[in-house]
Design a protein around this motif. Structure first.
Motif, mmCIF file in Angstrom:
data_model
loop_
_atom_site.group_PDB
_atom_site.id
_atom_site.type_symbol
_atom_site.label_atom_id
_atom_site.label_comp_id
_atom_site.label_asym_id
_atom_site.label_seq_id
_atom_site.Cartn_x
_atom_site.Cartn_y
_atom_site.Cartn_z
ATOM 1 N N UNK A 111 40.690 41.851 58.110
ATOM 2 C CA UNK A 111 40.362 42.189 56.724
ATOM 3 C C UNK A 111 41.547 42.026 55.774
ATOM 4 N N UNK A 112 42.714 41.695 56.286
ATOM 5 C CA UNK A 112 43.892 41.532 55.442
ATOM 6 C C UNK A 112 43.661 40.338 54.526
ATOM 7 N N UNK A 113 43.976 40.467 53.226
ATOM 8 C CA UNK A 113 43.723 39.368 52.293
ATOM 9 C C UNK A 113 44.355 38.056 52.759
ATOM 10 N N UNK A 114 43.575 36.984 52.653
ATOM 11 C CA UNK A 114 44.049 35.663 53.028
ATOM 12 C C UNK A 114 43.367 34.627 52.138
ATOM 13 N N UNK A 115 43.507 33.363 52.481
ATOM 14 C CA UNK A 115 42.951 32.279 51.683
ATOM 15 C C UNK A 115 41.445 32.443 51.485
ATOM 16 N N UNK A 116 40.742 32.797 52.536
ATOM 17 C CA UNK A 116 39.288 32.951 52.439
ATOM 18 C C UNK A 116 38.917 34.073 51.482
ATOM 19 N N UNK A 117 39.614 35.196 51.562
ATOM 20 C CA UNK A 117 39.277 36.310 50.671
ATOM 21 C C UNK A 117 39.618 35.986 49.219
ATOM 22 N N UNK A 118 40.696 35.230 48.999
ATOM 23 C CA UNK A 118 41.057 34.828 47.633
ATOM 24 C C UNK A 118 40.008 33.876 47.076
ATOM 25 N N UNK A 119 39.655 32.839 47.827
ATOM 26 C CA UNK A 119 38.684 31.866 47.325
ATOM 27 C C UNK A 119 37.307 32.508 47.145
ATOM 28 N N UNK A 120 36.966 33.448 48.008
ATOM 29 C CA UNK A 120 35.699 34.163 47.854
ATOM 30 C C UNK A 120 35.708 34.975 46.569
ATOM 31 N N UNK A 121 36.800 35.676 46.329
ATOM 32 C CA UNK A 121 36.903 36.503 45.124
ATOM 33 C C UNK A 121 36.865 35.646 43.863
ATOM 34 N N UNK A 122 37.548 34.499 43.888
ATOM 35 C CA UNK A 122 37.531 33.598 42.733
ATOM 36 C C UNK A 122 36.110 33.082 42.506
ATOM 37 N N UNK A 123 35.391 32.805 43.584
ATOM 38 C CA UNK A 123 34.027 32.312 43.460
ATOM 39 C C UNK A 123 33.023 33.357 43.012
ATOM 40 N N UNK A 124 33.396 34.615 43.094
ATOM 41 C CA UNK A 124 32.477 35.709 42.755
ATOM 42 C C UNK A 124 32.954 36.522 41.557
ATOM 43 N N UNK A 125 33.679 35.891 40.640
ATOM 44 C CA UNK A 125 34.251 36.620 39.500
ATOM 45 C C UNK A 125 33.171 37.355 38.708
ATOM 46 N N UNK A 126 32.073 36.686 38.417
ATOM 47 C CA UNK A 126 31.020 37.309 37.608
ATOM 48 C C UNK A 126 30.451 38.543 38.308
ATOM 49 N N UNK A 127 30.221 38.450 39.599
ATOM 50 C CA UNK A 127 29.712 39.605 40.349
ATOM 51 C C UNK A 127 30.734 40.730 40.364
ATOM 52 N N UNK A 128 32.009 40.397 40.475
ATOM 53 C CA UNK A 128 33.044 41.432 40.489
ATOM 54 C C UNK A 128 33.154 42.126 39.135
ATOM 55 N N UNK A 129 32.909 41.391 38.044
ATOM 56 C CA UNK A 129 32.919 42.021 36.716
ATOM 57 C C UNK A 129 31.833 43.096 36.659
#
Length: 146
Positions: free
Chosen positions: A36-54
Motif C-alpha cells: 500500500x506504500x505510494x508508488x507509480x501505480x498509486x500516483x497515476x491512479x490518483x491523477x486519473x481520478x482527480x474529479x472523483x477525489x474532488x
C-alpha cells in the motif's frame, strides 16, 4: 514516445486497478502494508481520478492536520516514472482538473474554518505543486506533490 491512446489506456488500466482495491487496503493509511506504500501505480491512479477525489474532499468533515500526509513524487518515483507522470500532467484536461482540485483544497472548510490548503501552506507545500490526492475511507488524505 508513447501515443496519446497508449497513455489513456495506461491511465484507464491504473484507474481500474485503483477501483479494484479492497476497503481494507484503502483504510490502512496509518500503518500501510508494503503493497500500500505510494508508488507509480498509486500516483497515476490518483491523477486519473482527480474529479472523483474532488468529490471526496468536498465530503470531508472534521479532518485534523495529522490526518493529512504529503508525498513528494521525486521521493517515490524513478526518473522514467516521473517523466511519464509529468507528461500526463501536461495534458490540458488534466491541467484543468488540477486547477479545480487546487481550488477545492484551498476553498473548502474541513474543520473550524481550516482548509487543507492552509495546512499545506503551514507545512511549506505550495498548492500549485499538488498534483493529486487520495482520500481514504477513514477520512485521511494523502497529498501527492511535485
Amino acid at each position: 514516445m508513447k501515443s496519446i491512446k497508449s497513455r489513456v489506456l495506461s491511465g484507464v488500466g491504473a484507474a481500474l486497478v485503483a477501483l479494484s482495491l479492497s476497503t481494507t487496503a484503502l483504510a490502512s493509511w496509518s500503518t500501510p502494508a508494503p503493497t500500500d506504500v505510494p508508488d507509480y501505480t498509486s500516483v497515476t491512479s490518483a491523477v486519473g481520478l482527480i474529479t472523483a477525489q474532488i468529490t471526496d474532499i468536498i465530503a470531508l468533515v472534521g479532518v485534523n492536520a495529522e490526518d493529512i500526509k504529503v508525498v513528494y513524487l521525486e521521493d517515490i518515483l524513478s526518473g522514467d516514472e516521473l517523466v511519464n507522470v509529468n507528461n500526463t500532467l501536461n495534458n490540458l484536461l488534466v491541467k484543468l482538473q488540477l486547477v479545480s482540485l487546487q481550488n477545492s483544497l484551498n476553498g473548502i472548510d474541513i474543520l473550524n474554518n481550516v482548509k487543507i490548503g492552509d495546512i499545506l501552506s503551514d507545512n511549506d507545500v505550495d498548492l500549485k505543486d499538488v498534483v493529486a490526492v487520495k482520500v481514504f475511507d477513514d477520512g485521511k488524505v494523502l497529498v501527492f506533490s511535485k
